[in-house]
Design a protein around this motif. Structure first.
Motif, short mmCIF file in Angstrom:
data_model
loop_
_atom_site.label_atom_id
_atom_site.label_comp_id
_atom_site.label_asym_id
_atom_site.label_seq_id
_atom_site.Cartn_x
_atom_site.Cartn_y
_atom_site.Cartn_z
N THR A 71 3.02 -4.77 8.41
CA THR A 71 2.52 -5.85 7.63
C THR A 71 1.60 -6.93 8.35
O THR A 71 1.74 -7.00 9.49
CB THR A 71 3.65 -6.90 6.96
OG1 THR A 71 4.64 -5.91 6.19
CG2 THR A 71 3.29 -7.80 6.07
N ASN A 112 1.83 -1.79 4.71
CA ASN A 112 1.47 -0.47 4.51
C ASN A 112 2.60 0.43 4.75
O ASN A 112 3.30 0.68 5.70
CB ASN A 112 0.56 -0.17 6.01
CG ASN A 112 0.11 1.26 6.06
OD1 ASN A 112 0.03 2.05 5.12
ND2 ASN A 112 -0.70 1.48 7.14
N HIS A 123 -0.32 -7.77 3.10
CA HIS A 123 -0.34 -6.26 2.92
C HIS A 123 0.64 -5.55 3.71
O HIS A 123 0.50 -5.53 4.96
CB HIS A 123 -1.82 -5.72 3.23
CG HIS A 123 -2.62 -6.00 1.97
ND1 HIS A 123 -3.24 -5.06 0.82
CD2 HIS A 123 -3.71 -7.03 1.84
CE1 HIS A 123 -4.13 -5.60 0.20
NE2 HIS A 123 -4.34 -6.77 0.72
N TYR A 161 -3.04 0.08 -3.83
CA TYR A 161 -2.66 -1.18 -3.69
C TYR A 161 -2.01 -1.44 -4.72
O TYR A 161 -2.28 -1.55 -5.86
CB TYR A 161 -3.92 -2.13 -3.58
CG TYR A 161 -4.68 -2.00 -2.46
CD1 TYR A 161 -4.34 -1.96 -1.01
CD2 TYR A 161 -6.22 -1.64 -2.58
CE1 TYR A 161 -5.13 -1.98 0.04
CE2 TYR A 161 -7.01 -1.59 -1.69
CZ TYR A 161 -6.60 -1.52 -0.24
OH TYR A 161 -7.35 -1.50 0.83
N VAL A 168 -7.89 -3.85 5.76
CA VAL A 168 -8.25 -4.47 4.36
C VAL A 168 -9.41 -5.55 4.70
O VAL A 168 -9.24 -6.28 5.47
CB VAL A 168 -6.99 -5.35 3.77
CG1 VAL A 168 -7.72 -5.65 2.31
CG2 VAL A 168 -6.02 -4.42 3.41
N GLN A 178 0.86 -1.19 0.04
CA GLN A 178 0.14 -0.02 -0.19
C GLN A 178 0.87 1.31 -0.05
O GLN A 178 1.56 1.38 0.89
CB GLN A 178 -0.87 -0.01 1.15
CG GLN A 178 -1.87 -1.20 1.28
CD GLN A 178 -2.26 -1.43 2.63
OE1 GLN A 178 -2.48 -0.58 3.47
NE2 GLN A 178 -3.07 -2.37 2.94
#
Length: 518
Positions: free
Chosen positions: A166, A113, A111, A90, A121, A72
């Motif tokens: 993460t 960040n 994900h 994303y 999310v 992200q």
């Protein structure tokens, strides 16, 4: 929770809605003044391009793996031709990458960040364990935030599970093939985060669907529709009280009912155009707008309309196709539609228009029919035989929920059952496997979304469902003053989930509730 608004703002909201939320008017009198649409439109401060000039882009695709990593991050991109715009993304694109999965094949998405604020999310429509469902306080913190997990979120949530930088989300995907989508779900700040670009699509496929002979390959087009507005410097205009999205949630007074943009984007492009064969196409349509509703139709330049053949809803294929001339779609709803360009003369243009729009927002996108081609696709009379058939007699309880503007203490909120969202309060408790009927009623437009489960619409206003209510859904659009009944079985997983209005400004202002499955 929502004590941040002055009385002046509360009264301003009443004007924005065309109703008095906290005054002496009866519900009937208030609803008699309800607006035709919910929200206020932002006007762009940059010149806008003509419609149907920009080619329709396709997001990058992730498929074939058990694990994906998505970063992200903020990027600069051209949405309007020649105009740089900063986006939160994303994987560096808007929309984010489209993930393609197989039914029952579990995947993990990590994900990371790298944005300046916490994120969450949510895989919308996913049958997902609670630990990976994207509860609004289960934050992924940027580097350096330590344990400041509650900053700017109004209250503490003792059950929140925060991650630093993460987080891995586990998606079993043991569900019917369909179009899902993923987006930010951070408490109090969902609306501006989605507006800045945090949204992407996720397709679930299986062998049975692929054997039907539906249009596929380049004739299957995922289409994310979203409205936006642009500031004079090319940035995305949005009326946040706190532009940094750090501590003070909410929007400026005229936009409390919802933020509407004056630019219609499809897959991140303004009013795009797509060259097509004279053949059938499968359009996987998602309304990813914060608050804008659409009523879509396909129109040739000579005024002739094409049929929209609906084959699927939020949670997958219908039992049989349903024919539409126009198709209303609320925020977060998805429709799977076949359009046949085979009878359209070569060189013709087919516009997708929004019957609820005015001016530039009436146009959505266009298709140019440019070549003849063989078409071996078909639309079977029977599409699916695995739709649940829950009966009223199976329901172990019936619940009533009102979705209305209202006042709590000295402040205003969008409320469910007269209460604003509180993470530390359980609103509904049900047992795994229970079948329930929920009766929903709205003051203005409210697209109501249930996490984890799909449902069937039993009735609207005491009458039969509408044609576009067919199939298994996870979001139902309540029109102003409307009631609806839905039925579902709460199966899948135990844990804490949500149901809420998917007008993103409404949910940020309290229109969410907790659902505990035991």
């Amino acid at each position: 929770m929502r004590d941040r608004m002055s009385r002046r703002q509360v009264l301003g909201l009443g004007g924005a809605l065309g109703l008095v939320a906290a005054g002496g008017l009866s519900t009937a009198a208030a609803l008699s003044r309800r607006p035709a649409s919910t929200g206020a439109e932002l006007r762009s401060a940059v010149p806008l391009p003509p419609a149907f000039q920009v080619p329709l882009p396709m997001p990058p695709v992730l498929s074939g793996a058990d694990r994906y990593e998505i970063v992200q991050k903020e990027v600069t991109a051209e949405i309007l031709p020649g105009v740089p715009t900063r986006l939160w993304t994303y994987g560096g694109t808007f929309p984010g990458p489209t993930i393609e999965s197989r039914r029952g094949h579990a995947i993990t998405v990590a994900h990371r960040n790298e944005l300046p604020v916490p994120t969450v999310v949510h895989l919308h429509g996913g049958r997902t364990p609670a630990t990976s469902d994207g509860y609004p306080t289960d934050l992924v913190l940027p580097a350096g935030w330590g344990h400041m997990s509650q900053m700017g979120h109004g209250m503490h949530d003792p059950l929140a599970v925060t991650s630093e930088v993460t987080r891995e989300y586990a998606f079993p995907l043991d569900q019917r093939p369909t179009l899902l989508w993923y987006h930010d779900h951070r408490m109090d700040f969902t609306a501006p985060a989605i507006w800045r670009g945090l949204a992407g699509m996720h397709l679930v496929r299986d062998d049975a669907e692929e054997s039907l002979g539906l249009p596929s390959g380049p004739r299957e087009l995922p289409l994310m529709i979203a409205d936006r507005a642009f500031a004079a410097d090319g940035s995305l205009a949005y009326p946040s009280i706190d532009p940094e999205l750090m501590t003070q949630p909410g929007v400026e007074e005229p936009y409390l009912a919802g933020v509407l943009g004056d630019v219609i984007l499809v897959n991140g492009a303004p009013w795009p155009v797509q060259d097509v064969d004279a053949a059938r196409y499968r359009l996987r349509i998602l309304n990813a707008s914060n608050a804008r509703h659409y009523d879509l139709e396909a129109v040739l330049d000579d005024g002739r309309r094409l049929d929209l053949v609906q084959i699927g809803a939020d949670q997958g294929l219908l039992r049989a196709p349903v024919m539409h001339r126009n198709l209303p779609i609320a925020p977060a709803e998805r429709y799977d539609v076949i359009v046949d360009f085979g009878q359209v003369p070569l060189g013709s243009r087919v516009r997708i228009v929004n019957r609820m729009g005015t001016g530039r927002t009436r146009d959505v996108m266009a298709f140019s029919v440019v070549r003849k081609a063989a078409d071996r696709s078909r639309i079977p009379e029977v599409l699916s035989d695995d739709l649940p058939e829950w009966q009223r007699s199976e329901a172990v309880r019936v619940r009533d929920f009102s979705f209305r503007a209202g006042q709590m203490g000295d402040g205003h909120g969008w409320l469910i059952g007269g209460q604003p969202f509180a993470p530390d309060r359980t609103d509904v408790t049900t047992r795994l496997g229970d079948v329930e009927i929920w009766r929903l009623v709205a003051d203005v437009h409210h697209p109501v979304h249930l996490h984890l489960v799909g449902f069937r619409v039993l009735s609207r206003g005491g009458r039969a469902p509408l044609p576009h209510d067919a199939g298994l859904k996870d979001t139902v659009s309540l029109r102003p003053g409307e009631s609806a009944e839905i039925i579902t079985r709460f199966d899948g997983y135990r844990g804490r989930y949500l149901f809420h209005c998917h007008n993103a400004e409404h949910e940020d202002m309290g229109m969410m509730a907790n659902l505990e499955i035991t």
